[in-house]
Design an enzyme around this catalytic site. Sequence first.
Site, PDB file in Angstrom:
ATOM      1  N   TYR A 165       0.826  -1.208   0.000  1.00  0.00           N
ATOM      2  CA  TYR A 165       0.000   0.000   0.000  1.00  0.00           C
ATOM      3  C   TYR A 165       0.861   1.259   0.000  1.00  0.00           C
ATOM      4  O   TYR A 165       0.670   2.151  -0.835  1.00  0.00           O
ATOM      5  CB  TYR A 165      -0.912  -0.017   1.214  1.00  0.00           C
ATOM      6  CG  TYR A 165      -1.903   1.127   1.272  1.00  0.00           C
ATOM      7  CD1 TYR A 165      -2.969   1.198   0.382  1.00  0.00           C
ATOM      8  CD2 TYR A 165      -1.775   2.128   2.232  1.00  0.00           C
ATOM      9  CE1 TYR A 165      -3.877   2.244   0.445  1.00  0.00           C
ATOM     10  CE2 TYR A 165      -2.683   3.174   2.303  1.00  0.00           C
ATOM     11  CZ  TYR A 165      -3.729   3.226   1.405  1.00  0.00           C
ATOM     12  OH  TYR A 165      -4.632   4.271   1.478  1.00  0.00           O
ATOM     13  N   ARG A 206      -9.897  -1.008  10.836  1.00  0.00           N
ATOM     14  CA  ARG A 206      -9.353   0.288  11.253  1.00  0.00           C
ATOM     15  C   ARG A 206      -9.723   0.565  12.696  1.00  0.00           C
ATOM     16  O   ARG A 206     -10.723   0.077  13.216  1.00  0.00           O
ATOM     17  CB  ARG A 206      -9.861   1.389  10.314  1.00  0.00           C
ATOM     18  CG  ARG A 206      -9.137   1.345   8.973  1.00  0.00           C
ATOM     19  CD  ARG A 206      -9.553   2.469   8.054  1.00  0.00           C
ATOM     20  NE  ARG A 206     -10.573   2.050   7.121  1.00  0.00           N
ATOM     21  CZ  ARG A 206     -10.804   2.655   5.958  1.00  0.00           C
ATOM     22  NH1 ARG A 206     -10.098   3.702   5.609  1.00  0.00           N
ATOM     23  NH2 ARG A 206     -11.762   2.205   5.170  1.00  0.00           N
TER      24      ARG A 206
END
Length: 340
Positions: A165, A206
């Site tokens: 990422y 998250r």
Amino acid sequence: MRKFVPDDSDSNINIYSNWKPGLRVLVNGGAGFLGSHLSERLLQAGHEVICLDDFSTGRLTNIEHLMSNSRLTVMEHDVRHPYDLDVSIIFNFASPASPPDYQRDPVGTLLTNVIGALNVLELARRTGATVVQSSTSEVYGDPHINPQPESYFGNVNPIGPRACYDEGKRSAETLFFDYHRSFGVDIKVGRIFNTYGPRMRRDDGRVVSNFIVQALQNQDITIYGDGKQTRSFCYVDDLIEGFLRFAVKSPDCCGPINIGNPAEIPVRQLADIVIAMTNSKSRVVHLPAAVDDPQQRRPDISRARQELKWQPRVNLERGLEKTIRYFDALLSSEKVVEAV
């Protein structure tokens, strides 16, 4: 196709509304957490929106309330494959964004960011469209300076489990600026810091969604590491407003620009706030720290304040209140379905 004409007026909070209604706008990742909020705002402003998504992490439920709008077109497509559309402006928000999602298929994540950037830039080059890239604070890695200004080159481990990422977004930025310099493509690169709000997936991994879901269910709240690592949390409405303001700037304003909330908080303190706000009986437990997990994350938003006349307006408590309400309703609806 009508050419997108930027308006540099700074007086209007909703500056993007100065666009003349009727622009044809492509939102890559339009069914995702951020993309769905962006699509909604664009439709409210009277534009035609093409929501392009491969639904690997995006969900139809995020945009089902928009489906009756005749100005919305939903297109299932993987940005790693070329496509051709006649549009005036493109928002490239297509990528897994949470560690569990992007580490599940690291090669796919890297290619989505690099090949996806190449394809969207080629589309912009052919059509003359403005293309807005959602980059990330992860380009700074585990930073040695705090807060992080756009001039900081970062401290990224290129071979670690997060690199698919981090380096994917860094490489995408390289492509964006090379296309700008080599071919004159009108680009905008915004670096997103931790963002939260309604339409996050409950299982996206998250920290805000994890803590809220665990607290609402009175489960252990899990913190990876000692909890002293800091984050800066931006409510989704503020984040989208920043990108919309950025999109209407003239071509010489191309970024990169940090878009996030500079209010920094330790992860352990966030857990305590969530427990208090949900009246939860959860206890905090610590698990081994994640590899390459940044110890500090705080944006320097001087450039956003100066160039976009933007800063976040929703404080953490107010944003968490809205997000808790969303997840409470989501969990309640799941219980009803299970009971049927």
